[in-house]
Design an enzyme around this catalytic site. Structure first.
Site, PDB file in Angstrom:
ATOM      1  N   LYS A  13     -30.444   0.422 -33.779  1.00 28.07           N
ATOM      2  CA  LYS A  13     -30.052  -0.102 -32.456  1.00 28.07           C
ATOM      3  C   LYS A  13     -31.124  -1.030 -31.883  1.00 28.07           C
ATOM      4  O   LYS A  13     -30.811  -2.087 -31.347  1.00 28.07           O
ATOM      5  CB  LYS A  13     -29.787   1.049 -31.481  1.00 28.07           C
ATOM      6  CG  LYS A  13     -28.622   1.950 -31.867  1.00 28.07           C
ATOM      7  CD  LYS A  13     -28.303   2.966 -30.799  1.00 28.07           C
ATOM      8  CE  LYS A  13     -29.432   3.949 -30.524  1.00 28.07           C
ATOM      9  NZ  LYS A  13     -29.789   4.789 -31.694  1.00 28.07           N
ATOM     10  N   ARG A  88     -26.673   8.285 -22.360  1.00 30.39           N
ATOM     11  CA  ARG A  88     -26.812   9.297 -23.406  1.00 30.39           C
ATOM     12  C   ARG A  88     -25.772  10.398 -23.271  1.00 30.39           C
ATOM     13  O   ARG A  88     -25.564  11.182 -24.194  1.00 30.39           O
ATOM     14  CB  ARG A  88     -28.213   9.925 -23.370  1.00 30.39           C
ATOM     15  CG  ARG A  88     -29.310   9.004 -23.861  1.00 30.39           C
ATOM     16  CD  ARG A  88     -30.630   9.726 -23.948  1.00 30.39           C
ATOM     17  NE  ARG A  88     -31.721   8.845 -24.343  1.00 30.39           N
ATOM     18  CZ  ARG A  88     -32.023   8.531 -25.586  1.00 30.39           C
ATOM     19  NH1 ARG A  88     -31.305   9.026 -26.579  1.00 30.39           N
ATOM     20  NH2 ARG A  88     -33.026   7.720 -25.860  1.00 30.39           N
ATOM     21  N   ARG A 122     -40.305   7.022 -43.977  1.00 28.78           N
ATOM     22  CA  ARG A 122     -41.284   6.169 -43.292  1.00 28.78           C
ATOM     23  C   ARG A 122     -42.693   6.751 -43.400  1.00 28.78           C
ATOM     24  O   ARG A 122     -42.898   7.949 -43.279  1.00 28.78           O
ATOM     25  CB  ARG A 122     -40.908   5.993 -41.809  1.00 28.78           C
ATOM     26  CG  ARG A 122     -39.630   5.231 -41.617  1.00 28.78           C
ATOM     27  CD  ARG A 122     -39.457   4.725 -40.201  1.00 28.78           C
ATOM     28  NE  ARG A 122     -39.365   5.780 -39.201  1.00 28.78           N
ATOM     29  CZ  ARG A 122     -38.837   5.589 -37.987  1.00 28.78           C
ATOM     30  NH1 ARG A 122     -38.364   4.407 -37.652  1.00 28.78           N
ATOM     31  NH2 ARG A 122     -38.777   6.580 -37.114  1.00 28.78           N
ATOM     32  N   ARG A 155     -45.150  10.417 -39.329  1.00 23.21           N
ATOM     33  CA  ARG A 155     -45.105  10.678 -37.891  1.00 23.21           C
ATOM     34  C   ARG A 155     -44.362  11.988 -37.630  1.00 23.21           C
ATOM     35  O   ARG A 155     -43.407  12.309 -38.356  1.00 23.21           O
ATOM     36  CB  ARG A 155     -44.382   9.533 -37.158  1.00 23.21           C
ATOM     37  CG  ARG A 155     -45.114   8.224 -37.243  1.00 23.21           C
ATOM     38  CD  ARG A 155     -44.518   7.179 -36.327  1.00 23.21           C
ATOM     39  NE  ARG A 155     -43.081   6.992 -36.506  1.00 23.21           N
ATOM     40  CZ  ARG A 155     -42.396   5.993 -35.978  1.00 23.21           C
ATOM     41  NH1 ARG A 155     -43.009   5.084 -35.249  1.00 23.21           N
ATOM     42  NH2 ARG A 155     -41.105   5.880 -36.173  1.00 23.21           N
ATOM     43  N   ARG A 166     -33.007  15.969 -34.057  1.00 24.72           N
ATOM     44  CA  ARG A 166     -32.616  14.767 -33.318  1.00 24.72           C
ATOM     45  C   ARG A 166     -31.147  14.416 -33.587  1.00 24.72           C
ATOM     46  O   ARG A 166     -30.421  14.011 -32.675  1.00 24.72           O
ATOM     47  CB  ARG A 166     -33.523  13.593 -33.707  1.00 24.72           C
ATOM     48  CG  ARG A 166     -34.948  13.732 -33.191  1.00 24.72           C
ATOM     49  CD  ARG A 166     -35.851  12.667 -33.781  1.00 24.72           C
ATOM     50  NE  ARG A 166     -35.548  11.340 -33.254  1.00 24.72           N
ATOM     51  CZ  ARG A 166     -35.995  10.216 -33.803  1.00 24.72           C
ATOM     52  NH1 ARG A 166     -36.726  10.240 -34.900  1.00 24.72           N
ATOM     53  NH2 ARG A 166     -35.694   9.054 -33.265  1.00 24.72           N
TER      54      ARG A 166
END
Length: 211
Positions: A13, A88, A122, A155, A166
């Site tokens: 996004k 949201r 990542r 991370r 999430r």
């Protein structure tokens, strides 16, 4: 064009918002950036938000929506805006409907397993800040920075358990927005697994058809 971008974390996004912002010549409004700007300006809303953050609490819908209502009155929003990260929830969407006429809500569709692969792969260098991906942008030597030789880290947001949490929050709280905007006749779904340019083209085509 007044557009809302929907999609799970890691759907792209933020990347698409930047490209679309240039294409349409309109600003991207993200809740995080909006809150930071208000805090820097020490506005009444910014001070209220800072107090909530300092106390370790979540910023209420009232504060976020008041900031948004003020933000879209700015001159750079006269031809439209792109919302990334808000709404949201259905409650936020209902409130936004009261002060902004949305042209299109575009959902960037990406399966959970692809999101987990994207985010879970990542890696970043704590020394020089370089970023990599185990599949899409691997280092020459596993988990060692090509630029400075430091050991790469993951991370906290990209740990498998965190990614799953999430995604769970997204499915429970935010995904119902798709049905909300479908009922409003404003929803478009775009495949989020192609190249950046292909996804951008899909979003523009879908949004223009709705508008």
């Amino acid at each position: 064009m007044k557009m809302i971008l929907l999609g799970p974390p890691g759907a792209g996004k933020g990347t698409q918002a930047e490209v679309l912002s240039e294409h349409y010549g309109i600003p991207t409004i993200s809740t995080g950036a909006m809150i930071r700007a208000e805090i820097r300006a020490e506005s009444p809303l910014g001070l209220a938000a800072k107090k909530v953050i300092d106390e370790g609490q979540l910023i209420s819908d009232d504060i976020i929506l008041s900031m948004l209502q003020e933000r879209i009155k700015a001159d750079d929003c006269k031809n439209g805006f792109i919302l990334d990260g808000v709404p949201r929830t259905i409650a936020q969407a209902e409130a936004i409907k009261g002060f902004a006429d949305i042209d299109a809500a575009v959902s960037i569709e990406v399966a959970d397993e692809i999101i987990e692969q994207r985010l879970g792969g990542r890696r970043e260098c704590p020394k020089c800040g370089a970023t990599y991906h185990t599949i899409f942008n691997p280092t020459k030597e596993a988990d060692i920075c090509d630029k400075c030789g430091a050991a790469l880290t993951v991370r906290p947001d990209d740990m498998p358990e965190t990614i799953r949490k999430r995604l769970k929050v997204y499915h429970e709280q935010t995904e119902p927005l798709k049905a909300f905007y479908e009922n409003e006749g404003l929803l478009a779904k775009v495949d989020g697994t192609g190249s950046i340019s292909e996804i951008t083209e899909g979003i523009i085509k879908a949004a223009e058809e709705i508008k």
